[in-house]
Design a protein around this motif. Structure first.
Motif, PDB file in Angstrom:
ATOM      1  N   TYR A 325      -9.313  -0.821  42.129  1.00 35.06           N
ATOM      2  CA  TYR A 325      -8.374  -1.522  41.247  1.00 35.06           C
ATOM      3  C   TYR A 325      -7.026  -0.810  41.141  1.00 35.06           C
ATOM      4  N   TYR A 364     -11.187  -7.409  43.582  1.00 34.78           N
ATOM      5  CA  TYR A 364     -10.396  -6.185  43.435  1.00 34.78           C
ATOM      6  C   TYR A 364      -8.919  -6.537  43.609  1.00 34.78           C
ATOM      7  N   THR A 365      -8.187  -6.463  42.513  1.00 34.52           N
ATOM      8  CA  THR A 365      -6.750  -6.683  42.521  1.00 34.52           C
ATOM      9  C   THR A 365      -6.078  -5.432  41.981  1.00 34.52           C
ATOM     10  N   SER A 366      -4.771  -5.375  42.076  1.00 34.71           N
ATOM     11  CA  SER A 366      -4.040  -4.236  41.516  1.00 34.71           C
ATOM     12  C   SER A 366      -4.056  -4.352  39.998  1.00 34.71           C
ATOM     13  N   ASP A 367      -4.897  -3.547  39.365  1.00 31.65           N
ATOM     14  CA  ASP A 367      -5.100  -3.647  37.915  1.00 31.65           C
ATOM     15  C   ASP A 367      -5.300  -2.236  37.352  1.00 31.65           C
ATOM     16  N   LYS A 370      -7.649  -1.849  34.324  1.00 36.47           N
ATOM     17  CA  LYS A 370      -9.064  -1.938  34.690  1.00 36.47           C
ATOM     18  C   LYS A 370      -9.529  -0.635  35.327  1.00 36.47           C
ATOM     19  N   GLY A 411      -3.287   4.125  37.086  1.00 34.32           N
ATOM     20  CA  GLY A 411      -4.709   3.863  36.987  1.00 34.32           C
ATOM     21  C   GLY A 411      -5.543   5.091  36.708  1.00 34.32           C
TER      22      GLY A 411
END
Length: 547
Positions: A325, A364-367, A370, A411
């Motif tokens: 993520y 799965y995204t750019s988060d 998360k 992240g």
């Protein structure tokens, strides 16, 4: 209509090319330079390896000296402009005139054409048997790992019926699609055993060392007529090739270290094909009417980040999920690859395979939020640190690593980039010594069961993440037990297997990237292949084309 590429600036580009590549081959055939008769290629020097059982490196030139029993046919790309691509799930006779399959789906029987090798010897069943014996006996061969589980014991599975007929028997019928694909790829190349047996020694019982210096032991469309290591190779068309001589009679390959010089060579018409170009150069060339930058619908080269599971922090599945993520996927596609890449989902099976479905995959995204949530859940509320290895020989991948390094801070990941020489990088990726690394790589054979195993086989140096997980292997075995690997039923089995892989996240698949090549607008027949090597025999140089 596109303009011709010849221009006054070509003289300067030619001077730069000559300086970088040292000089043209001393014995360039007299026909070199004749329009339509010669293809000039500029490429990085990847260290030529002339046979699959003597290592795995710069194999493109050798690939044009060899042939297998089958091949994947070419079809026109949607891009037009003379660009083609393989139909990766179809197989047509090449050195074989055809094959039959037993009613139980286990035995494939091939009838051989009366092909001749570059040395003039006629193809026989003995060549087929001996070629596979050699591939499995050579200690440096990649064939055993590539062909498992379809072929594991050539002496037991391959049988000579007569001089013109040979059969292969598989462990189960579900492996048939993968077996055919392997026979159409480099693992299926057949060698001239008559020539090679004449050069065996007690220390070299299969003439592997001899053939490394004497590459004309194949049945392919070209033979090597000049080789200056680090400088150039000349390939010459074989007039007696079984399927007819290729349209381009001479292939002049020059090894040029600088990517920008290679790009200028095709820009100014001093080369017909430039390989190993940077995304920036490709982006610039794409707007040049005298150049074609090939694009294919579903490229199989991935930028990927293995998270090595035999050491912290990636021995924790939740930390691996968090990393998935934290990657800025679209940012990398836009900023590094200038849009010459795509990401359809988090997976790595090619989506155009028959029966494919991505239902139920984790998104799965750019988060970054998360990612931090998962790190806290894993017991790392303050974040984690790790070192990311990258090869200095892949500048685009290094740029992607820097994008990840910056974005992943939000992240909770503090990343140190370890840029290392290509040889050192290759060693660490096989030995699994890094905490994580990033690279470009691809599966040559594109059937789902092969793709699922290529990075996961137990005790394999190609198991980049050193990840072994029995529920995954059980799911893969269930799919392999089905009679047709490309059926809708099998598609559900591969979906279940890939879903386990993605949930465990031992490798983060970042993007699929387009071929890093450019050709002149008057070149036809550049074809994307699953091995990402160029088939010179399919190419010709003619007039510019708009379509």
């Amino acid at each position: 209509m596109p303009t011709l590429r010849r221009a006054p600036a070509a003289l300067a580009a030619l001077a730069a090319l000559t300086l970088t590549a040292c000089s043209a081959p001393a014995n360039t055939p007299e026909s070199a330079g004749t329009p339509g008769n010669t293809l000039t290629v500029v490429a990085p020097d990847n260290g030529l390896v002339w046979a699959i059982d003597n290592g795995f490196g710069g194999y493109e030139q050798a690939n044009n000296l060899h042939a297998g029993l089958l091949r994947k046919p070419y079809v026109d790309s949607a891009q037009g402009r003379g660009v083609q691509q393989q139909d990766t799930y179809s197989y047509q006779p090449y050195l074989a005139s055809g094959y039959t399959v037993s009613p139980d789906g286990l035995t494939y029987t091939f009838t051989l054409k009366e092909a001749r090798s570059a040395a003039g010897n006629v193809l026989s069943a003995d060549d087929v048997l001996w070629s596979f014996e050699r591939k499995f006996a050579s200690p440096r061969s990649v064939a055993p790992g590539v062909m498992d589980p379809s072929i594991t014991d050539p002496a037991r599975q391959i049988r000579k019926i007569d001089d013109r007929t040979v059969s292969f028997t598989l462990p189960n019928a579900g492996l048939g699609a993968t077996f055919l694909a392997l026979m159409a790829d480099l693992a299926g190349h057949i060698f001239d055993s008559t020539l090679l047996k004449a050069h065996v020694t007690p220390d070299d019982p299969y003439a592997v060392s001899w053939s490394a210096e004497n590459p004309n032991h194949g049945f392919g469309p070209y033979e090597m007529t000049s080789y200056r290591p680090g400088t150039s190779v000349v390939l010459t068309a074989r007039e007696d090739f079984v399927n007819g001589p290729p349209p381009t009679r001479t292939i002049n390959i020059r090894f040029v270290a600088d990517a920008g010089t290679r790009a200028n060579a095709v820009r100014f018409g001093d080369a017909d094909l430039a390989e190993g170009l940077t995304p920036a150069d490709l982006g610039s060339l794409a707007s040049d009417p005298g150049v074609t930058v090939p694009e294919v619908g579903n490229p199989n080269t991935f930028v990927m980040m293995p998270l090595v599971t035999n050491k912290a922090p990636f021995d924790d599945v939740t930390v691996r999920q968090a990393m998935a993520y934290a990657v800025p996927y679209q940012q990398i596609i836009d900023n590094v690859y200038r849009g010459l890449a795509k990401r359809e989902n988090a997976g790595f099976l090619l989506s155009d395979a028959p029966g494919y479905t991505d239902a139920g995959f984790p998104e799965y995204t750019s988060d970054p939020a998360k990612a931090r949530e998962l790190l806290t859940q894993a017991g790392f509320p303050g974040g984690v640190s790790f070192t990311l290895a990258v090869s200095a020989a892949e500048p685009d991948v290094l740029d992607a690593a820097k994008q990840i390094q910056t974005a992943a801070k939000a992240g909770g990941f503090d990343i140190t980039i370890d840029e290392m020489p290509a040889a050192e990088f290759a060693t660490q990726r096989s030995n699994h010594t890094s905490q994580a690394f990033i690279l470009r790589d691809y599966a040559i054979t594109l059937t789902p069961p092969y793709e699922l195993l290529v990075y996961t086989a137990a005790e394999s140096t190609n198991n980049f993440a050193d990840w072994e997980y029995q529920p995954f292997y059980d799911a893969l075995a269930a799919g392999n037990a089905l009679p047709d690997a490309l059926s809708a039923e099998a598609g559900l089995a591969w979906n279940a297997t890939e879903r386990i892989y993605l949930e465990q996240s031992p490798i983060v698949f970042i993007a699929q990237v387009q071929p890093n090549v450019a050709v002149g607008s008057d070149v036809r027949g550049y074809a994307w292949r699953s091995d990402n090597w160029v088939d010179y025999s399919n190419m010709s140089v003619g007039q510019p084309t708009d379509s």
